[in-house]
Design an enzyme around this catalytic site. Structure first.
Site, PDB file in Angstrom:
ATOM      1  N   ASP A 106       3.899   1.651  -1.191  1.00 13.75           N
ATOM      2  CA  ASP A 106       4.525   1.835  -2.496  1.00 13.75           C
ATOM      3  C   ASP A 106       3.512   2.350  -3.514  1.00 13.75           C
ATOM      4  O   ASP A 106       3.836   3.191  -4.359  1.00 13.75           O
ATOM      5  CB  ASP A 106       5.132   0.522  -2.986  1.00 13.75           C
ATOM      6  CG  ASP A 106       6.231   0.009  -2.068  1.00 13.75           C
ATOM      7  OD1 ASP A 106       6.905   0.843  -1.430  1.00 13.75           O
ATOM      8  OD2 ASP A 106       6.407  -1.222  -1.990  1.00 13.75           O
ATOM      9  N   ALA A 130       0.822  -1.215   0.000  1.00 13.66           N
ATOM     10  CA  ALA A 130       0.000   0.000   0.000  1.00 13.66           C
ATOM     11  C   ALA A 130       0.854   1.262   0.000  1.00 13.66           C
ATOM     12  O   ALA A 130       0.555   2.225  -0.701  1.00 13.66           O
ATOM     13  CB  ALA A 130      -0.930   0.000   1.208  1.00 13.66           C
TER      14      ALA A 130
END
Length: 309
Positions: free
Chosen positions: A253, A251
């Site tokens: 990234d 999430a």
């Protein structure tokens, strides 16, 4: 790819236990790839941006899978061949609340990255250089490569993005803090969780402390609470989107990818942050590190409540 994202680091094979529970009772596994920098590259590419990822891979099936998966996702891949093995991580969901990851990467191909691997011309032509706090922890040569890349980009006027991404399994807080502080001080854009920022700035004023180090765009990622940012001196607060969480890995990234994709596209700060929040929310609704990276149509459906038929 002139004007796009340039990033580099270690991407590994990912063995993920299906289902939730102790690893000893896992009945099946999924094999994929994962790496913070390549996850961001995939996310930017899925949102229509140009993205280049560079890294070393070994002479094995995992290295070939990395080349194939990233290329298929639309990323320009510079996979440098190395005689050592491609790193591996094993992940399982011990409960619905947290995941456990074991790394098998000491001496891996990715950890042997060095400054001579970096194409100076590509760095100077990038729209954004993105690095993380993971790569400097892998080896002395990796650390040297990160700082050389940052200095090359800065000298060419290329914005530098840093995701702190502290990994306790790679180095101690004592060893990491001065290196991460130095890296952030050389950045234009910094992403961090509150816990990561507290490694090297006053916990009473995280945004202010990070801003004083030098970055003009400071974004604090705070999971289910959304994000708070100071960009060009203006404060922004964006709440998280309510979604059903299937897998929280990746999430952060996806959030970074959403922000950088919109920045590369020339969008204003508020729009970048809303796209980042939406991309991060979308990512947690599907399993995998980068498999859930959304495209623009999917983001619009998530934020608009549209039903695709």
């Amino acid at each position: 790819m002139t004007g796009g994202l340039f990033t580099f680091g270690e991407t590994m094979g990912l063995v993920a236990a299906d289902g939730i529970g102790p690893l000893a009772y896992a009945g099946s596994f999924t094999f994929g790839i994962g790496g913070a920098e390549s996850n961001v590259a995939v996310g930017v590419a899925r949102l229509g941006g140009h993205a280049t990822w560079l890294g070393r891979v070994g002479p094995d099936a995992t290295g070939e899978l990395i080349r194939s998966r990233l290329g298929h996702a639309g990323v320009h891949v510079i996979a440098l061949p190395d005689s050592s093995f491609t790193g591996l991580m094993v992940r399982h969901r011990r409960s619905g609340e947290f995941a456990h990851v074991d790394y098998h990467r000491s001496g891996s191909a990715g950890s042997r990255l060095n400054p001579s691997d970096l194409p100076a011309a590509s760095l100077r032509e990038a729209g954004v250089l993105h690095v993380t706090g993971i790569t400097p922890a892998l080896s002395e040569t990796c650390r040297a490569a990160v700082f050389q890349a940052v200095e090359t980009a800065r000298a060419a006027g290329v914005p530098v993005s840093v995701d702190v991404n502290y990994r306790a399994k790679l180095w101690s807080r004592f060893d990491a803090a001065p290196v991460l502080r130095d890296l952030v001080a050389r950045a234009d854009i910094v992403f961090a969780s509150p816990e990561e920022a507290e490694l090297f700035v006053d916990p009473g004023d995280l945004l202010g402390g990070l801003t004083k180090l030098g970055p003009t765009e400071v974004i604090l990622k705070d999971g289910g609470r959304g994000c708070v940012a100071r960009i060009g001196g203006e404060r922004h607060t964006v709440p998280a989107l309510p979604v059903t969480v299937i897998d929280p890995v990746g999430a952060g990234d996806a959030f970074v990818a959403g922000y950088l994709a919109d920045r590369l596209a020339g969008e204003p700060p508020a729009q970048r942050l809303h796209t980042a929040i939406a991309a991060g929310a979308f990512a947690v609704t599907v399993p995998g590190d980068c498999e859930g990276a959304p495209d623009r149509v999917e983001l619009a459906a998530l934020t608009g409540g549209d039903i695709r038929r």
